[in-house]
Design an enzyme around this catalytic site. Structure first.
Site, PDB file in Angstrom:
ATOM      1  N   GLU A  74       0.835  -1.205   0.000  1.00  0.00           N
ATOM      2  CA  GLU A  74       0.000   0.000   0.000  1.00  0.00           C
ATOM      3  C   GLU A  74       0.868   1.253   0.000  1.00  0.00           C
ATOM      4  O   GLU A  74       0.366   2.363   0.063  1.00  0.00           O
ATOM      5  CB  GLU A  74      -0.918   0.000   1.225  1.00  0.00           C
ATOM      6  CG  GLU A  74      -2.135  -0.899   1.088  1.00  0.00           C
ATOM      7  CD  GLU A  74      -1.785  -2.351   0.787  1.00  0.00           C
ATOM      8  OE1 GLU A  74      -1.044  -2.961   1.584  1.00  0.00           O
ATOM      9  OE2 GLU A  74      -2.220  -2.869  -0.262  1.00  0.00           O
TER      10      GLU A  74
ATOM     11  N   ASN B  33      -0.390  -7.629  -3.976  1.00  0.00           N
ATOM     12  CA  ASN B  33      -1.061  -6.808  -4.981  1.00  0.00           C
ATOM     13  C   ASN B  33      -0.096  -5.850  -5.653  1.00  0.00           C
ATOM     14  O   ASN B  33       0.904  -5.450  -5.067  1.00  0.00           O
ATOM     15  CB  ASN B  33      -2.187  -6.008  -4.317  1.00  0.00           C
ATOM     16  CG  ASN B  33      -1.648  -5.055  -3.256  1.00  0.00           C
ATOM     17  OD1 ASN B  33      -1.294  -5.477  -2.164  1.00  0.00           O
ATOM     18  ND2 ASN B  33      -1.558  -3.779  -3.575  1.00  0.00           N
TER      19      ASN B  33
ATOM     20  N   ASP C 258      -7.038  -5.076  -5.384  1.00  0.00           N
ATOM     21  CA  ASP C 258      -6.161  -5.388  -4.235  1.00  0.00           C
ATOM     22  C   ASP C 258      -6.228  -6.858  -3.856  1.00  0.00           C
ATOM     23  O   ASP C 258      -6.205  -7.206  -2.678  1.00  0.00           O
ATOM     24  CB  ASP C 258      -6.500  -4.508  -3.013  1.00  0.00           C
ATOM     25  CG  ASP C 258      -5.578  -4.800  -1.827  1.00  0.00           C
ATOM     26  OD1 ASP C 258      -4.385  -4.998  -2.056  1.00  0.00           O
ATOM     27  OD2 ASP C 258      -6.066  -4.829  -0.688  1.00  0.00           O
TER      28      ASP C 258
END
Lengths: 177, 606
Positions: B207, B291, B333
């Site tokens: 992230e 991801n 994701d």
């Protein structure tokens, strides 16, 4: 002539009625330069509660232009990545009534400029000082601490919470004490 | 209402009965006997628990039978221990000889408890003092998924990017290698796996625009033996002449560069923060990749190799043997880092060495683990983000209606970014032939937004808000009949089942709920046999072991948190639908159901 005057009158009235908010469209460009000492604690042995006031604060705090700029920058500098749209995530919630490091605009400005130990990055090298003030003013708006006449009124994006000008003061959640 | 109803039926038709009326427990699955882990990866149970997955095959199955379906109702607390840290407790305790080891979330304290003495007093503790600033760059609470034991040493990772080896007997550090840099947003939350004298570790930070890697550290002195990146040129990914992917989509030179916009692979994720399995016969390790970053797919056209996939590698050199991509050009994701259970089974009349993966994108995959060929991919819950897997090309068939992008709000995407199942590992019983899957039942709205890359800050570009999935139960515990490729039974839970699970030869399965219930259910029927309310929500991994007194014990860490429980452990504000990357919206009431905690519970029969 009379006719012309009659036409001018309402026009002047209109012009007078919407007194323009002052905008500094050429913000101070220096990076995080504000050096005002901001106490990092509310404790002082035996003394008064230390307080800070920066004369810059007032010009940013209730200013609709600066608040809306702050909202834009909040996404632009990835504050929203860690604090979401105020509800928090990697960083704490900013729309609630709980403050780790003080709720004053000066404290918030210091938080953004200098960072905080448990994972708030220092943006001193990334964001010009005036924009840090804009961000700080917007952070206060998230907990309902900006006049609703000045706080942002709409989201450009998915509705995630009521717009800032309708968010209640987090300390009372809109209820009188 | 009518629209909602037709939407529901549409979802229901995709979800393959998983949430439909409970199926009666099949008493003896016909082909169960044919399915078992390879002996070399799952040696006979010695009553210890030396790695979170129990064995290299990752079955989380225990041969112990003292606690069984008949007497589990009598379980009692043997002792408890406060970890002193009120954050999400995702770790599995370890038991080696007479000692139990636990690792806490940040600040990653390791405790050794002496099981041979009454009340299991502390034998030693080790405090690594990680940098506090690491807490700000950990995407989803400051969790740690456990330690690993090998050759008299305890190996574990710290949030601020250190891998540390301790003397298991004294708690004295033997080596400490700094491999992660928090200033670019890199943290470590996974449990290491020790294979052939190498400690395998991967980074978190998908992230934050962190480039993923797996490293092998020498168990002896901690030096880095090899590093395999999740993106970039073949030489960085350790793709060489041995690399033989099964599908055409994974063949070609430097796909880790060419399937990205220029330079985007450098900040493209593909992190390895989940589980690794090992097959000693094939001499292969298997690990997923996370991801791609940012989440907004418009900012990274291409297949984004080698993210959201799985690698088979030689543990000695790291050289890649094959790769398969669960979610090419991931839109939602869907990290590919879940556990893989190594099993040998008969597939369409032939014996096959397989790898079973309940994947985040909602499918339960059975892969041939020698080649990476997909034998089957079946949805094990509600899925509408894709329409299945094309078994010829191996490609996930994305649903264009659920494609996210900049400036577009796409509604009711199932499963969510957290997947039909996230990290919470499942367990397989060779006795029942069932895979016990703790998982989520959530859907989401997503809106892609522009995002700037600023090193060390999030690089997501997506507004997300999650909602309960079809049926309203936000979690489920599914017993999946591997041979029949369908659920044997499903237990609905109000909150996502974010805990791991363990199954025993006594035909008992243990798991925890986010309200704090620790449950024992029948491995055959799913009937609730016993439950105990712990002090906080459970997101940990239960284990079972034979204590120094010869009796069987069951242990679990209680303490809510993790991505699902961040609303409580991070005290987030539910009025913002996007808090904790949108998870808070689905967990608004968790604060009324539990509070933060951090306590070990150990149970035994009276």
């Amino acid at each position: 002539m009379r006719q012309a005057l009659a036409m001018l009158l309402p026009l002047t009235l209109v012009l007078v009625a919407c007194q323009r908010e002052e905008r500094d469209t050429r913000p101070q460009s220096a990076l995080g330069s504000g050096e005002q000492p901001t106490p990092v604690t509310a404790l002082e042995p035996g003394g008064q509660r230390p307080s800070a006031s920066d004369n810059k604060a007032a010009s940013f705090e209730a200013n609709a232009f600066h608040l809306s700029e702050g909202k834009r920058l909040f996404g632009w500098f990835n504050c929203s990545g860690c604090h979401a749209n105020g509800g928090g995530g990697m960083g704490p919630a900013l729309m609630d009534e709980k403050w780790l490091y003080g709720s004053s605009i000066e404290s918030i400005h210091a938080t953004i400029r200098d960072g905080r130990p448990n994972g708030m990055p220092s943006f001193r090298q990334k964001i010009p000082d005036d924009q840090i003030w804009e961000l700080a003013a917007f952070v206060r708006a998230l907990s309902g601490n900006a006049p609703s006449s000045a706080a942002p009124q709409r989201n450009d994006d998915m509705m995630v919470h009521p717009s800032e000008n309708r968010l209640p003061d987090a300390a009372t959640l809109g209820k009188s004490p | 209402m009518a629209i909602w109803n037709s939407f529901r039926t549409c979802i229901l038709s995709v979800m393959l009965l998983a949430c439909g009326p409970f199926l009666s427990g099949a008493s003896e699955p016909p082909s169960a006997a044919a399915i078992a882990p390879p002996a070399a990866a799952a040696p006979p149970d010695d009553g210890q628990w030396t790695m979170p997955a129990k064995n290299y095959a990752s079955t989380r199955f225990s041969d112990l039978t003292e606690i069984n379906e008949g007497n589990v109702k009598n379980l009692q607390v043997a002792f408890t221990f406060s970890t002193g840290v009120n954050k999400g407790q995702e770790a599995a305790p370890l038991v080696v000889g007479n000692i139990m080891y636990i690792v806490t979330p940040f600040p990653n304290i390791v405790y050794a408890l002496d099981l041979s003495r009454p009340g299991a007093p502390m034998k030693w503790k080790y405090e690594p003092n990680p940098e506090p600033a690491a807490q700000g760059v950990a995407c989803c609470d400051v969790v740690n998924r456990g330690a690993a034991f090998a050759d008299g040493r305890i190996f574990f990772n710290t949030l601020d990017g250190h891998t540390i080896a301790l003397d298991a007997n004294t708690g004295k550090p033997i080596w400490n290698t700094h491999i992660g840099n928090i200033n670019i947003g890199e943290t470590i939350t996974m449990a290491p796996l020790v294979v052939k004298g190498k400690v395998l570790v991967g980074n978190s930070g998908g992230e934050m625009g962190v480039r993923g890697w797996v490293k092998a550290l020498d168990a002896e002195d901690g030096h880095v033996v090899w590093t395999a990146y999740g993106t970039g040129p073949d030489k960085d990914v350790l793709i060489g002449p041995d690399f033989k992917p099964h599908y055409d989509m994974d063949k070609g030179k430097d796909l880790g560069v060419t399937t990205w916009p220029p330079e985007a692979w450098k900040i493209g994720g593909g992190n390895m923060w989940g589980w690794i399995s090992y097959d000693p016969d094939l001499n292969l390790i298997f690990h997923g990749t996370g991801n791609p970053g940012p989440w907004n797919p418009d900012l990274r056209p291409g297949d984004n190799k080698w993210t959201s996939g799985i690698f088979a590698r030689d543990p000695d050199t790291g050289a890649a043997k094959w790769f398969y991509q669960w979610s090419p050009h991931d839109l939602h994701d869907y990290d590919g880092i879940n556990e893989q259970i190594l099993l040998d089974m008969t597939w369409q009349g032939k014996p096959r060495k397989v790898l079973v993966r309940p994947e985040r994108n909602g499918y339960l995959y059975i892969l041939d683990r020698t080649t990476g060929e997909v034998l089957s991919a079946t949805a094990y819950g509600p899925v509408n983000s894709s329409k299945g897997v094309d078994l010829k090309t191996g490609r996930l068939i994305a649903n264009p209606d659920k494609r996210t992008g900049t400036g577009k709000v796409v509604r009711d995407i199932c499963p969510t970014a957290s997947g039909l199942k996230d990290w919470q590992p499942s367990a397989f019983s060779p006795k029942t032939g069932l895979l016990y899957i703790p998982h989520n039942n959530l859907c989401m709205d997503e809106e892609g937004v522009e995002v700037n890359y600023i090193a060390g800050t999030p690089y997501v570009g997506m507004n997300v808000r999650m909602i309960p999935g079809p049926g309203g139960n936000r979690g489920a515990f599914t017993a999946w009949d591997v041979a029949a490729a369908k659920p044997a039974w499903v237990l609905k839970e109000n909150f996502p089942v974010w805990s791991g699970t363990v199954v025993t030869a006594g035909d008992v399965v243990f798991y925890g709920t986010m309200e704090g219930w620790f449950k024992a259910v029948s491995a055959r029927t799913g009937d609730l046999l016993w439950q105990f309310k712990t002090s906080s929500g459970i997101i940990g991994q239960p284990i079972t072991y034979r204590g120094p007194d010869g009796h069987q014990y069951v242990a679990i860490l209680s303490g809510v948190g993790g991505w699902a429980g961040a609303i409580v452990s991070g005290d987030l504000d539910p009025r913002d639908a996007t808090a904790a990357l949108g998870f808070v919206n689905a967990m608004k009431d968790l604060k009324n159901a539990t509070t933060a905690g951090g306590t070990l519970y150990v149970f035994r029969l009276p």
